[in-house]
Design a protein around this motif. Sequence first.
Motif, PDB file in Angstrom:
ATOM      1  N   VAL A  82       0.764  -1.173   0.233  1.00 51.84           N
ATOM      2  CA  VAL A  82      -0.097  -0.093  -0.373  1.00 51.84           C
ATOM      3  C   VAL A  82       1.070   0.996  -0.051  1.00 51.84           C
ATOM      4  O   VAL A  82       1.999   1.641   0.727  1.00 51.84           O
ATOM      5  CB  VAL A  82      -1.081  -0.260   0.981  1.00 51.84           C
ATOM      6  N   TRP A  83       0.557   2.320  -0.690  1.00 45.79           N
ATOM      7  CA  TRP A  83       1.341   3.614  -0.002  1.00 45.79           C
ATOM      8  C   TRP A  83       0.227   4.459  -0.801  1.00 45.79           C
ATOM      9  O   TRP A  83      -1.255   4.712  -0.550  1.00 45.79           O
ATOM     10  CB  TRP A  83       2.417   3.443  -2.010  1.00 45.79           C
ATOM     11  N   SER A  84       0.683   5.427   0.029  1.00 43.49           N
ATOM     12  CA  SER A  84      -0.045   7.289   0.285  1.00 43.49           C
ATOM     13  C   SER A  84       1.851   7.964  -0.246  1.00 43.49           C
ATOM     14  O   SER A  84       2.555   8.280   0.396  1.00 43.49           O
ATOM     15  CB  SER A  84      -0.344   7.206   1.369  1.00 43.49           C
ATOM     16  N   ARG A  85       0.538   9.214  -0.595  1.00 38.62           N
ATOM     17  CA  ARG A  85       1.972  10.372  -0.939  1.00 38.62           C
ATOM     18  C   ARG A  85       1.985  11.548  -0.018  1.00 38.62           C
ATOM     19  O   ARG A  85       0.087  11.327   0.534  1.00 38.62           O
ATOM     20  CB  ARG A  85       1.286  11.653  -2.430  1.00 38.62           C
ATOM     21  N   GLU A  86       2.666  12.431   0.558  1.00 39.25           N
ATOM     22  CA  GLU A  86       2.398  13.619   1.564  1.00 39.25           C
ATOM     23  C   GLU A  86       2.533  14.283   0.958  1.00 39.25           C
ATOM     24  O   GLU A  86       4.411  14.234  -0.502  1.00 39.25           O
ATOM     25  CB  GLU A  86       3.082  13.451   2.747  1.00 39.25           C
ATOM     26  N   ASN A  87       2.460  15.349   0.728  1.00 39.46           N
ATOM     27  CA  ASN A  87       3.697  17.068   0.298  1.00 39.46           C
ATOM     28  C   ASN A  87       4.060  17.556   1.909  1.00 39.46           C
ATOM     29  O   ASN A  87       3.016  18.818   2.115  1.00 39.46           O
ATOM     30  CB  ASN A  87       3.090  17.627  -0.730  1.00 39.46           C
TER      31      ASN A  87
END
Length: 190
Positions: A82-87
């Motif tokens: 699973v993956w998640s992007r943040e900034n």
Amino acid sequence: MRLFKHGGARNRGDRISDCLTLEQAHKIIAALSKAEQQSRHINRHIIVHWEAMGIPDSRAMAATTLWLKAFREWTGGETAYVWSRENGDGKGSHLHLLAHLPAGKRWHGARARRWLERISGNPYKAGAIKTRCIAGSRSPDSPSYAENLQTVAAYVLKGVAPDTAVALGIDHEPGGRISGKRCGASRNIG
């Protein structure tokens, strides 16, 4: 410049989000559960700092797609993730990946650094990849593994909306504005 020809409507560059939704969080939790049911125990947390490699958020989804393709090829498709992007301020655009590395596959930083150099077209910058084994993952039936996986999953989900964090019982931290798809899972568990 397009890095690949596919990606679908959900990967539009004009798709902007400021947080994970409750539905997205539930999908990630369900995918993690499915990985465990398939005995593809999540044993690695990988963070890739796209901005450190000179990739702006507007190109981070394309870079993520290429990274995941290289990762799947290296594992021979015997993975789940699973993956998640943040900034975030100070960190810039980055990717959190919770993954199953199959037996016999050992993480080597040099390989991952080559992937980043190829994807970004820039020399590797120290600290652009951070990774850790999930404690207890060698004994996936142990309570300590379940607790550690829950802790790292909560960390990856921390970018949910504040009210969603309360509903999930996790701490909220702003995930920042993301352009493109915000999270996902490998097809075998997604």
